[in-house]
Enzyme design. Structure first.
Site, PDB file in Angstrom:
ATOM      1  N   ALA A   1      22.022  87.234  -5.925  1.00  0.00           N
ATOM      2  CA  ALA A   1      23.235  86.452  -6.163  1.00  0.00           C
ATOM      3  C   ALA A   1      23.720  85.791  -4.873  1.00  0.00           C
ATOM      4  O   ALA A   1      24.166  84.638  -4.888  1.00  0.00           O
ATOM      5  CB  ALA A   1      24.329  87.344  -6.742  1.00  0.00           C
ATOM      6  N   ALA A   2      23.618  86.496  -3.749  1.00  0.00           N
ATOM      7  CA  ALA A   2      24.054  85.910  -2.470  1.00  0.00           C
ATOM      8  C   ALA A   2      23.224  84.668  -2.163  1.00  0.00           C
ATOM      9  O   ALA A   2      23.758  83.621  -1.774  1.00  0.00           O
ATOM     10  CB  ALA A   2      23.924  86.933  -1.348  1.00  0.00           C
TER      11      ALA A   2
ATOM     12  N   THR B   1       6.031  84.371  -5.450  1.00  0.00           N
ATOM     13  CA  THR B   1       6.184  83.993  -6.856  1.00  0.00           C
ATOM     14  C   THR B   1       4.821  84.087  -7.533  1.00  0.00           C
ATOM     15  O   THR B   1       3.799  83.719  -6.968  1.00  0.00           O
ATOM     16  CB  THR B   1       6.757  82.565  -6.947  1.00  0.00           C
ATOM     17  OG1 THR B   1       7.974  82.543  -6.213  1.00  0.00           O
ATOM     18  CG2 THR B   1       7.028  82.168  -8.380  1.00  0.00           C
TER      19      THR B   1
ATOM     20  N   ARG C   1      18.723  65.226   8.552  1.00  0.00           N
ATOM     21  CA  ARG C   1      19.598  66.341   8.921  1.00  0.00           C
ATOM     22  C   ARG C   1      20.912  65.869   9.527  1.00  0.00           C
ATOM     23  O   ARG C   1      21.730  66.707   9.935  1.00  0.00           O
ATOM     24  CB  ARG C   1      18.887  67.239   9.944  1.00  0.00           C
ATOM     25  CG  ARG C   1      17.640  67.922   9.416  1.00  0.00           C
ATOM     26  CD  ARG C   1      18.002  69.076   8.507  1.00  0.00           C
ATOM     27  NE  ARG C   1      16.813  69.783   8.064  1.00  0.00           N
ATOM     28  CZ  ARG C   1      16.867  70.947   7.434  1.00  0.00           C
ATOM     29  NH1 ARG C   1      18.019  71.517   7.158  1.00  0.00           N
ATOM     30  NH2 ARG C   1      15.756  71.523   7.051  1.00  0.00           N
TER      31      ARG C   1
ATOM     32  N   PHE D   1      24.287  81.760  -4.382  1.00  0.00           N
ATOM     33  CA  PHE D   1      25.518  81.103  -3.937  1.00  0.00           C
ATOM     34  C   PHE D   1      25.254  80.179  -2.745  1.00  0.00           C
ATOM     35  O   PHE D   1      25.756  79.055  -2.697  1.00  0.00           O
ATOM     36  CB  PHE D   1      26.584  82.143  -3.565  1.00  0.00           C
ATOM     37  CG  PHE D   1      27.433  82.528  -4.733  1.00  0.00           C
ATOM     38  CD1 PHE D   1      27.014  83.500  -5.617  1.00  0.00           C
ATOM     39  CD2 PHE D   1      28.638  81.889  -4.975  1.00  0.00           C
ATOM     40  CE1 PHE D   1      27.776  83.855  -6.718  1.00  0.00           C
ATOM     41  CE2 PHE D   1      29.418  82.236  -6.074  1.00  0.00           C
ATOM     42  CZ  PHE D   1      28.982  83.215  -6.949  1.00  0.00           C
TER      43      PHE D   1
ATOM     44  N   CYS E   1      13.033  82.281   0.729  1.00  0.00           N
ATOM     45  CA  CYS E   1      13.896  83.055  -0.178  1.00  0.00           C
ATOM     46  C   CYS E   1      14.548  82.261  -1.301  1.00  0.00           C
ATOM     47  O   CYS E   1      14.488  82.675  -2.457  1.00  0.00           O
ATOM     48  CB  CYS E   1      15.001  83.735   0.609  1.00  0.00           C
ATOM     49  SG  CYS E   1      14.377  84.971   1.727  1.00  0.00           S
TER      50      CYS E   1
ATOM     51  N   GLU F   1      17.622  92.999   2.739  1.00  0.00           N
ATOM     52  CA  GLU F   1      17.781  92.382   4.050  1.00  0.00           C
ATOM     53  C   GLU F   1      18.470  91.039   3.908  1.00  0.00           C
ATOM     54  O   GLU F   1      18.024  90.194   3.142  1.00  0.00           O
ATOM     55  CB  GLU F   1      16.366  92.188   4.659  1.00  0.00           C
ATOM     56  CG  GLU F   1      16.389  91.700   6.056  1.00  0.00           C
ATOM     57  CD  GLU F   1      17.334  92.513   6.919  1.00  0.00           C
ATOM     58  OE1 GLU F   1      17.008  93.656   7.214  1.00  0.00           O
ATOM     59  OE2 GLU F   1      18.428  92.009   7.262  1.00  0.00           O
ATOM     60  N   PHE F   2      19.553  90.852   4.647  1.00  0.00           N
ATOM     61  CA  PHE F   2      20.276  89.584   4.565  1.00  0.00           C
ATOM     62  C   PHE F   2      20.028  88.682   5.768  1.00  0.00           C
ATOM     63  O   PHE F   2      20.676  87.661   5.917  1.00  0.00           O
ATOM     64  CB  PHE F   2      21.785  89.833   4.434  1.00  0.00           C
ATOM     65  CG  PHE F   2      22.180  90.410   3.110  1.00  0.00           C
ATOM     66  CD1 PHE F   2      22.263  89.600   1.984  1.00  0.00           C
ATOM     67  CD2 PHE F   2      22.455  91.757   2.967  1.00  0.00           C
ATOM     68  CE1 PHE F   2      22.620  90.123   0.749  1.00  0.00           C
ATOM     69  CE2 PHE F   2      22.820  92.292   1.736  1.00  0.00           C
ATOM     70  CZ  PHE F   2      22.901  91.471   0.623  1.00  0.00           C
TER      71      PHE F   2
HETATM   72  C1  UDX Z   1      18.164  82.941   3.645  1.00  0.00           C
HETATM   73  C2  UDX Z   1      19.494  83.704   3.577  1.00  0.00           C
HETATM   74  O1  UDX Z   1      20.467  83.058   4.398  1.00  0.00           O
HETATM   75  C3  UDX Z   1      19.310  85.129   3.992  1.00  0.00           C
HETATM   76  O2  UDX Z   1      20.519  85.837   3.867  1.00  0.00           O
HETATM   77  C4  UDX Z   1      18.257  85.737   3.084  1.00  0.00           C
HETATM   78  O3  UDX Z   1      18.037  87.057   3.393  1.00  0.00           O
HETATM   79  C5  UDX Z   1      16.961  84.943   3.181  1.00  0.00           C
HETATM   80  O4  UDX Z   1      17.210  83.594   2.855  1.00  0.00           O
HETATM   81  P1  UDX Z   1      16.698  81.800   5.550  1.00  0.00           P
HETATM   82  O5  UDX Z   1      15.734  81.428   4.484  1.00  0.00           O
HETATM   83  O6  UDX Z   1      16.137  82.366   6.813  1.00  0.00           O
HETATM   84  O7  UDX Z   1      17.741  82.877   5.007  1.00  0.00           O
HETATM   85  O8  UDX Z   1      17.504  80.482   5.964  1.00  0.00           O
HETATM   86  P2  UDX Z   1      18.976  79.894   5.801  1.00  0.00           P
HETATM   87  O9  UDX Z   1      19.603  79.789   7.135  1.00  0.00           O
HETATM   88  O10 UDX Z   1      19.756  80.576   4.764  1.00  0.00           O
HETATM   89  O11 UDX Z   1      18.654  78.399   5.351  1.00  0.00           O
HETATM   90  C6  UDX Z   1      17.959  78.101   4.137  1.00  0.00           C
HETATM   91  C7  UDX Z   1      17.707  76.612   3.998  1.00  0.00           C
HETATM   92  O12 UDX Z   1      18.921  75.899   3.710  1.00  0.00           O
HETATM   93  C8  UDX Z   1      17.120  75.953   5.240  1.00  0.00           C
HETATM   94  O13 UDX Z   1      16.108  75.056   4.871  1.00  0.00           O
HETATM   95  C9  UDX Z   1      18.304  75.241   5.847  1.00  0.00           C
HETATM   96  O14 UDX Z   1      17.917  74.165   6.653  1.00  0.00           O
HETATM   97  C10 UDX Z   1      19.052  74.808   4.590  1.00  0.00           C
HETATM   98  N1  UDX Z   1      20.487  74.564   4.826  1.00  0.00           N
HETATM   99  C11 UDX Z   1      21.305  75.570   5.245  1.00  0.00           C
HETATM  100  C12 UDX Z   1      21.015  73.311   4.589  1.00  0.00           C
HETATM  101  O15 UDX Z   1      20.300  72.397   4.208  1.00  0.00           O
HETATM  102  N2  UDX Z   1      22.362  73.117   4.790  1.00  0.00           N
HETATM  103  C13 UDX Z   1      23.196  74.080   5.219  1.00  0.00           C
HETATM  104  O16 UDX Z   1      24.397  73.815   5.381  1.00  0.00           O
HETATM  105  C14 UDX Z   1      22.651  75.358   5.460  1.00  0.00           C
END
Ligand code: UDX
Length: 459
Positions: free
Chosen positions: A221-222, A93, A432, A225, A275, A160-161
């Site tokens: 957008a993904a 950012t 958690r 959501f 992200c 990349e997802f």
């Molecule tokens: C995310 C997206 O999932 C991925 O598709 C994208 O490319 C990059 O960003 P990531 O940042 O690696 O991936 O982690 P993710 O598993 O999505 O979790 C993000 C945050 O949400 C974490 O801090 C996780 O602990 C939190 N989280 C996730 C919750 O608090 N509750 C949930 O139910 C799920």
């Protein structure tokens, strides 16, 4: 050995390294090189200890490194020798000027585009792999094709997802691979080259093609959501605490609705990672820029609730511990932004640690993988902070444990042993909801779960 194709990844970070390793593993006939200006990082990728921790990554790097996977600092050579270039540089950012705090800082990306232009001697397919704001591909195309009579470049978007901690699995068995291209003959030809690459291991029906702007926007957008679900359930956790409803039950019930689904509904201390916040703020900036202030406010609220959830957690601790934390020793169980990663970017633990220090508490941080990053994140803060790898030693002499990261390890600890080493009354704040709260309460702890009634020994 003669390789069929030469592929380059520019940027040896969380995206570039694992992506290159997976391609090299699944396509033994392709030569894959990862380049980065950071010599230390490249040296780490070439060493026994990789710079990022991901379950399963060591194994695929060990299998391919030196065979068809190479890590190097010579970017010009890499550009000259490759046909497909994945751009995996980071887009943090912006911290200055217009859009500071919201927009993406594109300076590394633009530098990369200019470098490709300078060193390329033959046509290339340039693939945007990092998450970029919408319409970045257009700017990339303009820079690359700015030389009259020059070499032709095709720009594709292939976001990349993968999620950290499950990167290898996500790349090996992706829900979908998205490839955005220009709607021209030339664009389709480039797109088909990338489709063929992924078809080496991804079933064809999971490879989605779209126009390049849909592809860029779909990624943002993904993440919107997903983050919105976490912020929504976290907002619900706040009402649960006021009404004695149980967020775990609510989440289970809501998630059983097939239209909603069960995943990403765990209440937490807040989402972190590189992200979600960045991508949503990018969208906010884009909406403001396009004259859509209502939409911008709506998206921004997702981030605001997240900040609120982190602060709410600290204020709950303060209130439970008799409205003063000064001089009290508090142990943070976990510092990574989620389990199975050493990454601490935007980890809610950073906010909690900082606030506890402001309240003049002593902070002890423990984490199985992220202590080095935690040290860097908290460097320069005033107050007493210690970093202890062993959770039993970390909890010694503390008045409270606050669970920040859902590491499986914390479920299996001997809490009787931990309780004996702590100052009474001893508190657990489970950010958690992963511990066995009844059992901890029976041992003697005052337990404060998230979004569920507290279990205390106070009358
Ligand atoms: C995310 C997206 O999932 C991925 O598709 C994208 O490319 C990059 O960003 P990531 O940042 O690696 O991936 O982690 P993710 O598993 O999505 O979790 C993000 C945050 O949400 C974490 O801090 C996780 O602990 C939190 N989280 C996730 C919750 O608090 N509750 C949930 O139910 C799920």
């Amino acid at each position: 050995m003669k390789f069929e194709k030469r592929i380059l990844c520019i940027g040896a970070g969380f995206v570039g390294g694992p992506t290159a390793a997976m391609i090299a593993c699944k396509c033994p006939r392709y030569r894959v090189t990862v380049v980065d200006t950071n010599r230390e990082r490249i040296a780490q990728w070439n060493s026994a200890t990789l710079p990022v921790y991901e379950p399963g990554l060591d194994e695929i790097v060990r299998k391919t490194r030196g065979r068809n996977l190479f890590f190097d600092t010579d970017i010009p050579k890499g550009i000259r020798e490759s046909e497909i270039i994945f751009v995996c540089v980071n887009t943090p950012t912006k911290t200055f000027g217009a859009g500071a705090g919201l927009a993406a800082d594109l300076q590394f990306w633009e530098k990369t585009a200019r470098q490709i232009l300078e060193h390329a001697r033959s046509p290339k397919i340039v693939v945007e792999k990092s998450t970029f704001p919408v319409k970045t591909a257009l700017a990339m195309e303009r820079i690359l094709n700015s030389r009259a009579g020059g070499i032709h470049f095709d720009v594709l978007s292939n976001p990349e997802f993968l999620a950290e901690g499950t990167a290898v699995r996500d790349m090996e068995f992706p829900d979908r691979v998205l490839i955005g291209s220009r709607d021209t003959e030339q664009g389709y030809r480039a797109r088909d080259v990338l489709v063929a690459l992924y078809a080496n291991w991804v079933p064809r029906e999971r490879i989605i093609t779209s126009n390049i702007w849909s592809s860029e926007l779909s990624k943002l957008a993904a993440n919107l959501f997903l983050a919105q679900r976490v912020s929504t359930i976290n907002a619900v956790s706040a009402i649960c605490e006021k009404t004695e409803a149980d967020v775990t039950e609510v989440s289970k019930i809501v998630g059983m609705d097939g239209r909603i689904g069960a995943r990403f509904l765990n209440a937490s201390i807040g989402f972190g990672g590189s992200c979600f916040k960045k991508d949503i703020l990018n969208l906010v900036y884009l909406c403001r820029h396009e004259g859509l202030p209502e939409v911008a406010d709506y998206f921004e609220a997702v981030v605001r609730i997240n900040e609120y959830q982190k602060e709410r957690f600290v204020l709950n601790m303060l209130e439970a511990m008799f409205n003063t934390l000064a001089g009290k020793r508090i142990c943070l169980f976990g510092f990574a932004f989620k389990a199975d990663t050493s990454d601490t970017r935007e980890s809610p633990a950073i906010h909690v640690a900082r606030r506890l220090l402001e309240e003049k508490a002593e902070v002890v941080v423990t984490d199985p993988r992220a202590l080095d990053n935690a040290k860097a994140d908290l460097r320069g803060l005033d107050g007493k902070i210690r970093f202890v790898q062993d959770p039993y030693r970390a909890a010694q002499g503390c008045q409270a444990i606050a669970v920040m990261t859902e590491w499986g390890l914390y479920r299996g600890l001997d809490y009787e042993k931990i309780y004996k080493r702590m100052v009474r009354p001893a508190f657990i704040f489970d950010g958690r909801n992963i511990l066995d709260h009844r059992r901890c309460h029976a041992i003697g702890f005052n337990v404060y779960p998230l979004g569920r009634p507290a279990l205390t020994h106070f009358k």
